[in-house]
Design a protein around this motif. Structure first.
Motif, PDB file in Angstrom:
ATOM      1  N   GLU A 399       0.835  -1.200   0.000  1.00 53.02           N
ATOM      2  CA  GLU A 399       0.000   0.000   0.000  1.00 53.02           C
ATOM      3  C   GLU A 399       0.872   1.252   0.000  1.00 53.02           C
ATOM      4  OE1 GLU A 399      -3.130   2.168  -0.374  1.00 53.02           O
ATOM      5  OE2 GLU A 399      -3.634   0.128   0.237  1.00 53.02           O
ATOM      6  N   GLY A 400       0.676   2.100  -0.997  1.00 53.23           N
ATOM      7  CA  GLY A 400       1.320   3.405  -1.021  1.00 53.23           C
ATOM      8  C   GLY A 400       2.802   3.407  -1.315  1.00 53.23           C
ATOM      9  N   ILE A 401       3.332   2.316  -1.882  1.00 49.86           N
ATOM     10  CA  ILE A 401       4.747   2.307  -2.239  1.00 49.86           C
ATOM     11  C   ILE A 401       4.896   1.900  -3.702  1.00 49.86           C
ATOM     12  CG2 ILE A 401       5.495   1.833   0.111  1.00 49.86           C
ATOM     13  CD1 ILE A 401       6.111  -1.031  -0.804  1.00 49.86           C
ATOM     14  N   TYR A 402       5.957   2.404  -4.331  1.00 48.72           N
ATOM     15  CA  TYR A 402       6.168   2.183  -5.756  1.00 48.72           C
ATOM     16  C   TYR A 402       7.648   1.902  -6.013  1.00 48.72           C
ATOM     17  CZ  TYR A 402       1.696   4.626  -5.798  1.00 48.72           C
ATOM     18  OH  TYR A 402       0.393   5.012  -5.543  1.00 48.72           O
ATOM     19  N   PRO A 403       7.956   0.870  -6.785  1.00 49.87           N
ATOM     20  CA  PRO A 403       9.357   0.626  -7.131  1.00 49.87           C
ATOM     21  C   PRO A 403       9.847   1.669  -8.123  1.00 49.87           C
ATOM     22  CG  PRO A 403       7.943  -0.918  -8.304  1.00 49.87           C
ATOM     23  CD  PRO A 403       7.049  -0.117  -7.400  1.00 49.87           C
ATOM     24  N   ILE A 404      10.924   2.365  -7.792  1.00 50.76           N
ATOM     25  CA  ILE A 404      11.391   3.438  -8.675  1.00 50.76           C
ATOM     26  C   ILE A 404      12.701   3.089  -9.372  1.00 50.76           C
ATOM     27  CG2 ILE A 404      10.188   5.274  -7.448  1.00 50.76           C
ATOM     28  CD1 ILE A 404      12.875   5.938  -6.087  1.00 50.76           C
ATOM     29  N   GLN A 405      13.452   2.129  -8.832  1.00 51.64           N
ATOM     30  CA  GLN A 405      14.682   1.732  -9.522  1.00 51.64           C
ATOM     31  C   GLN A 405      15.149   0.377  -9.009  1.00 51.64           C
ATOM     32  OE1 GLN A 405      17.593   4.807  -9.748  1.00 51.64           O
ATOM     33  NE2 GLN A 405      18.730   3.789 -11.391  1.00 51.64           N
ATOM     34  N   LYS A 406      15.744  -0.386  -9.927  1.00 51.24           N
ATOM     35  CA  LYS A 406      16.296  -1.705  -9.615  1.00 51.24           C
ATOM     36  C   LYS A 406      17.773  -1.694 -10.001  1.00 51.24           C
ATOM     37  CE  LYS A 406      15.150  -6.605 -10.365  1.00 51.24           C
ATOM     38  NZ  LYS A 406      14.172  -7.494 -11.049  1.00 51.24           N
ATOM     39  N   ILE A 407      18.636  -1.950  -9.028  1.00 54.94           N
ATOM     40  CA  ILE A 407      20.070  -1.845  -9.237  1.00 54.94           C
ATOM     41  C   ILE A 407      20.696  -3.234  -9.163  1.00 54.94           C
ATOM     42  CG2 ILE A 407      22.213  -0.800  -8.427  1.00 54.94           C
ATOM     43  CD1 ILE A 407      20.100   1.218  -9.324  1.00 54.94           C
ATOM     44  N   ALA A 408      21.406  -3.640 -10.209  1.00 52.66           N
ATOM     45  CA  ALA A 408      22.123  -4.912 -10.200  1.00 52.66           C
ATOM     46  C   ALA A 408      23.378  -4.785  -9.347  1.00 52.66           C
ATOM     47  CB  ALA A 408      22.480  -5.319 -11.620  1.00 52.66           C
ATOM     48  N   VAL A 409      23.645  -5.780  -8.513  1.00 49.16           N
ATOM     49  CA  VAL A 409      24.848  -5.809  -7.676  1.00 49.16           C
ATOM     50  C   VAL A 409      25.802  -6.885  -8.190  1.00 49.16           C
ATOM     51  CG1 VAL A 409      25.758  -6.095  -5.343  1.00 49.16           C
ATOM     52  CG2 VAL A 409      23.527  -5.000  -5.694  1.00 49.16           C
ATOM     53  N   ALA A 410      25.339  -8.116  -8.238  1.00 50.14           N
ATOM     54  CA  ALA A 410      26.093  -9.237  -8.824  1.00 50.14           C
ATOM     55  C   ALA A 410      27.505  -9.354  -8.266  1.00 50.14           C
ATOM     56  CB  ALA A 410      26.114  -9.103 -10.341  1.00 50.14           C
ATOM     57  N   LYS A 411      27.606  -9.431  -6.962  1.00 49.24           N
ATOM     58  CA  LYS A 411      28.905  -9.654  -6.329  1.00 49.24           C
ATOM     59  C   LYS A 411      28.719 -10.402  -5.017  1.00 49.24           C
ATOM     60  CE  LYS A 411      30.072  -5.345  -6.079  1.00 49.24           C
ATOM     61  NZ  LYS A 411      30.868  -4.111  -5.775  1.00 49.24           N
ATOM     62  N   SER A 412      29.795 -10.946  -4.523  1.00 50.28           N
ATOM     63  CA  SER A 412      29.774 -11.677  -3.263  1.00 50.28           C
ATOM     64  C   SER A 412      29.953 -10.706  -2.104  1.00 50.28           C
ATOM     65  CB  SER A 412      30.882 -12.728  -3.252  1.00 50.28           C
ATOM     66  OG  SER A 412      30.944 -13.374  -2.004  1.00 50.28           O
ATOM     67  N   LEU A 413      29.248 -10.983  -1.010  1.00 50.32           N
ATOM     68  CA  LEU A 413      29.379 -10.161   0.192  1.00 50.32           C
ATOM     69  C   LEU A 413      30.617 -10.637   0.952  1.00 50.32           C
ATOM     70  CD1 LEU A 413      28.102  -8.004   2.069  1.00 50.32           C
ATOM     71  CD2 LEU A 413      26.873  -9.865   3.182  1.00 50.32           C
ATOM     72  N   ASP A 414      31.761 -10.046   0.635  1.00 44.27           N
ATOM     73  CA  ASP A 414      33.013 -10.484   1.259  1.00 44.27           C
ATOM     74  C   ASP A 414      33.289  -9.674   2.525  1.00 44.27           C
ATOM     75  OD1 ASP A 414      33.516 -12.400  -0.740  1.00 44.27           O
ATOM     76  OD2 ASP A 414      34.330 -10.835  -2.064  1.00 44.27           O
ATOM     77  N   ASN A 500      22.391 -10.156  -5.362  1.00 42.48           N
ATOM     78  CA  ASN A 500      21.837 -10.088  -6.720  1.00 42.48           C
ATOM     79  C   ASN A 500      21.516  -8.652  -7.146  1.00 42.48           C
ATOM     80  OD1 ASN A 500      22.047 -12.864  -6.912  1.00 42.48           O
ATOM     81  ND2 ASN A 500      19.956 -13.205  -6.186  1.00 42.48           N
ATOM     82  N   HIS A 501      20.562  -8.035  -6.449  1.00 41.54           N
ATOM     83  CA  HIS A 501      20.182  -6.673  -6.789  1.00 41.54           C
ATOM     84  C   HIS A 501      19.429  -6.055  -5.611  1.00 41.54           C
ATOM     85  CE1 HIS A 501      16.777  -9.205  -8.415  1.00 41.54           C
ATOM     86  NE2 HIS A 501      16.127  -8.412  -7.588  1.00 41.54           N
ATOM     87  N   TYR A 502      19.204  -4.767  -5.698  1.00 39.92           N
ATOM     88  CA  TYR A 502      18.318  -4.148  -4.722  1.00 39.92           C
ATOM     89  C   TYR A 502      17.333  -3.244  -5.447  1.00 39.92           C
ATOM     90  CZ  TYR A 502      21.572  -0.092  -4.769  1.00 39.92           C
ATOM     91  OH  TYR A 502      22.369   0.973  -5.134  1.00 39.92           O
ATOM     92  N   ILE A 503      16.168  -3.094  -4.828  1.00 37.55           N
ATOM     93  CA  ILE A 503      15.072  -2.304  -5.394  1.00 37.55           C
ATOM     94  C   ILE A 503      14.759  -1.173  -4.424  1.00 37.55           C
ATOM     95  CG2 ILE A 503      12.637  -2.327  -6.069  1.00 37.55           C
ATOM     96  CD1 ILE A 503      13.073  -5.341  -6.693  1.00 37.55           C
ATOM     97  N   ILE A 504      14.602   0.020  -4.959  1.00 39.74           N
ATOM     98  CA  ILE A 504      14.266   1.189  -4.155  1.00 39.74           C
ATOM     99  C   ILE A 504      12.783   1.516  -4.340  1.00 39.74           C
ATOM    100  CG2 ILE A 504      14.765   3.617  -3.702  1.00 39.74           C
ATOM    101  CD1 ILE A 504      17.044   1.565  -3.147  1.00 39.74           C
ATOM    102  N   TYR A 505      12.105   1.799  -3.234  1.00 39.81           N
ATOM    103  CA  TYR A 505      10.687   2.172  -3.250  1.00 39.81           C
ATOM    104  C   TYR A 505      10.518   3.610  -2.778  1.00 39.81           C
ATOM    105  CZ  TYR A 505       9.348  -2.709  -3.910  1.00 39.81           C
ATOM    106  OH  TYR A 505       9.173  -3.972  -4.433  1.00 39.81           O
ATOM    107  N   ASP A 506       9.460   4.235  -3.300  1.00 41.71           N
ATOM    108  CA  ASP A 506       9.107   5.581  -2.860  1.00 41.71           C
ATOM    109  C   ASP A 506       7.593   5.650  -2.714  1.00 41.71           C
ATOM    110  OD1 ASP A 506       9.375   8.194  -2.106  1.00 41.71           O
ATOM    111  OD2 ASP A 506      10.285   8.891  -3.975  1.00 41.71           O
ATOM    112  N   ASN A 507       7.107   6.742  -2.137  1.00 37.80           N
ATOM    113  CA  ASN A 507       5.658   6.873  -1.967  1.00 37.80           C
ATOM    114  C   ASN A 507       4.988   7.487  -3.183  1.00 37.80           C
ATOM    115  OD1 ASN A 507       6.561   9.482  -1.709  1.00 37.80           O
ATOM    116  ND2 ASN A 507       5.619   9.862   0.298  1.00 37.80           N
ATOM    117  N   LYS A 508       5.780   7.750  -4.236  1.00 38.89           N
ATOM    118  CA  LYS A 508       5.237   8.219  -5.504  1.00 38.89           C
ATOM    119  C   LYS A 508       5.968   7.496  -6.629  1.00 38.89           C
ATOM    120  CE  LYS A 508       4.021  12.869  -3.903  1.00 38.89           C
ATOM    121  NZ  LYS A 508       4.240  14.340  -4.108  1.00 38.89           N
TER     122      LYS A 508
END
Length: 516
Positions: A399-414, A500-508
């Motif tokens: 409710e009230g959130i929208y995906p605004i960008q998806k960023i590929a990471v593709a690396k190991s958490l070392d 893998n990636h992260y997704i950013i959400y906003d209220n618009k």
């Protein structure tokens, strides 16, 4: 001479009666159904589902955001069913998932507490994905149902999972869609919420209503009455019904409308800003697409619901299951029952249940539910009190959130990983892996900090049955700039957490505030 106004009134009444007679017949307060017919319809539902998932199996998630061309053949031959069950057993995940819940009802009764169903599901030996897998992880780590399926605890809450597992609820509640909805309320919230839950409610209702109607248009529309009108799920399916009326001979035109209006994903991290879509309402639209344009014909229905793409084994399974109930097992065309008899004695993988066994079990459960809902046993037949479908409660994920960008990471958490963004929430995906399959499974841990404050120490098992595919998410941040840090706690040679990636959400919607 008859008064002109009186004559006109009589004609109008006759016209109205002619249009409403089939519906009135289907809405009789009580119906009598022979036990033989009841069993035939239950068998038809399970057999249809098995036929549909087998037929669509080779196409599953091969057609993303496009439909399958007419000139590409889909195989079907005598012995294909039994061969698939023996050599591609994981294809039947939507059926052996059903059987988990059927088994608990058989052992503990339909009034068994939700935790009985949730624990059986969480500790089962079969692999899971999406909403099911996050729900399993939640349950095993102390987040019980129904919280395990809530969107704040499950980024896949609107995914298709319960929609493909709800067949049993409708099959054990002939002409009683509200009783099916009650079962779906309890079990469907183990893994889903909002539109994801509505998918299961709707499919279960179609199965239930199909016991009492031979009109597929009526079944599709009547079942939709179980869904709140202000939900997006209702609006999506209602659109398909209207588009079918506008383009009755062109399913691809309606498919295009569905794609244009309903294909944007909000929740599932794999589907956000991607062609992949496992959202319940979109795939339910493809079920309905097949049913409406197939008009009761098995071949047309299976072809269209499969060629629509995305989860194109589960969608024809649901569509063919509904048709199987409507027509009955005995009326499924011989072409589609080729090899079925030999397949009916094979146990589904991870179960001790075959089709022949679940026919009997579901029939037993249906007799019980008819009596529990004011029906009567008349000896060779059952009197069923028909239920007029009622909408379940309204709930909405994301409710009230929208995906605004998806960023590929593709690396190991070392040594660690961090990123900054501007918005109101985020999801970061990844999983724990081992470099060699011969290594023992382990559970890695990662600290998650947001704006310098520790949020959680996340457990990341390498065991694929209990893995976590989405590392962390938070949809409740104050709008503004934020910093996220991931810090590994117990790094080991041969083991890693892959981001893998992260997704950013906003209220618009349509904002760009990300600073990797």
């Amino acid at each position: 001479m008859m008064n002109f106004k009186l004559l006109t009134s009589c004609i109008l009444i006759l016209i109205m009666f002619s249009k409403t007679a089939p519906m009135a017949l289907a809405q009789k307060a009580r119906i009598t159904m022979s036990k033989e017919v009841l069993m035939d319809k239950i068998k038809g539902g399970w057999a249809g589902q098995t036929i549909g998932v087998t037929f669509g199996g080779p196409t599953e998630f091969r057609y993303l955001g496009v439909y399958m061309q007419d000139n590409e053949p889909i195989p079907w031959y005598d012995g294909y069913l039994s061969h698939s069950m023996m050599h591609s057993p994981h294809l039947y995940d939507d059926i052996y998932m059903d059987l988990t819940f059927v088994d608990i009802i058989e052992k503990l009764g339909v009034d068994a507490p939700v935790d009985s169903f949730a624990q059986a599901f969480a500790h089962a030996e079969y692999p899971l994905w999406h909403a099911n897998q996050i729900a399993r992880y939640n349950i095993l780590n102390g987040i019980k149902a129904p919280a395990s399926g809530h969107w704040k605890n499950n980024p896949h809450a609107d995914d298709i999972d319960y929609q493909i597992e709800s067949d049993f609820a409708g099959l054990m509640n002939p002409a009683m869609p509200n009783a099916a909805s009650q079962i779906s309320d309890k079990i469907g919230h183990i893994m889903n919420y909002g539109d994801g839950w509505y998918g299961g409610v709707y499919v279960g209702a179609m199965y239930s209503i199909a016991f009492n109607s031979q009109d597929i248009n009526y079944i599709v529309k009547e079942a939709l009455k179980t869904i709140p009108k202000k939900s997006q799920f209702y609006q999506c399916i209602n659109d398909v019904i209207l588009w079918h009326q506008k383009h009755p001979n062109d399913w691809k035109q309606t498919w295009t409308h569905i794609q244009q209006k309903w294909a944007d994903e909000v929740g599932c991290p794999d589907g956000v800003h991607a062609a992949f879509n496992i959202d319940a309402k979109l795939n339910a639209a493809y079920i309905v697409l097949g049913l409406l344009y197939g008009q009761g014909d098995f071949t047309k229905t299976l072809e269209i619901s499969t060629r629509a793409g995305q989860d194109s084994d589960c969608n024809p399974a649901s569509a063919a299951g509904v048709l199987g109930v409507m027509h009955g097992y005995s009326q499924i065309p011989a072409h589609w029952k080729m090899g079925l008899e030999e397949a009916e004695n094979l146990n589904f993988m991870y179960t001790k249940t075959s089709l022949n066994k679940v026919y009997e079990t579901s029939y037993k459960h249906a007799l019980e539910m008819i009596l529990r809902n004011s029906g009567k046993d008349l000896g060779s037949s059952m009197e069923i009190k028909v239920q007029k479908p009622k909408p379940v409660r309204f709930e909405k994920s994301f409710e009230g959130i929208y995906p605004i960008q998806k960023i590929a990471v593709a690396k190991s958490l070392d040594q660690g990983y961090e990123f900054e963004f501007e918005g109101t929430g985020f999801v970061i995906t990844g999983s724990a892996q081992k470099s060699n399959k011969n290594l023992a499974d382990a559970t890695l841990e990662v600290r998650v900090l947001v704006d310098g404050l520790e949020q959680q120490q996340v457990l990341m098992p390498t065991n694929q049955l209990i893995r976590k595919d989405d590392i962390y998410w938070n949809y409740d941040l104050t709008k503004g700039k934020h910093r996220v840090q991931l810090i590994p706690i117990n790094s080991k040679n041969g083991y890693a957490i892959n981001l893998n990636h992260y997704i950013i959400y906003d209220n618009k919607p349509n904002k760009k505030h990300v600073h990797p």
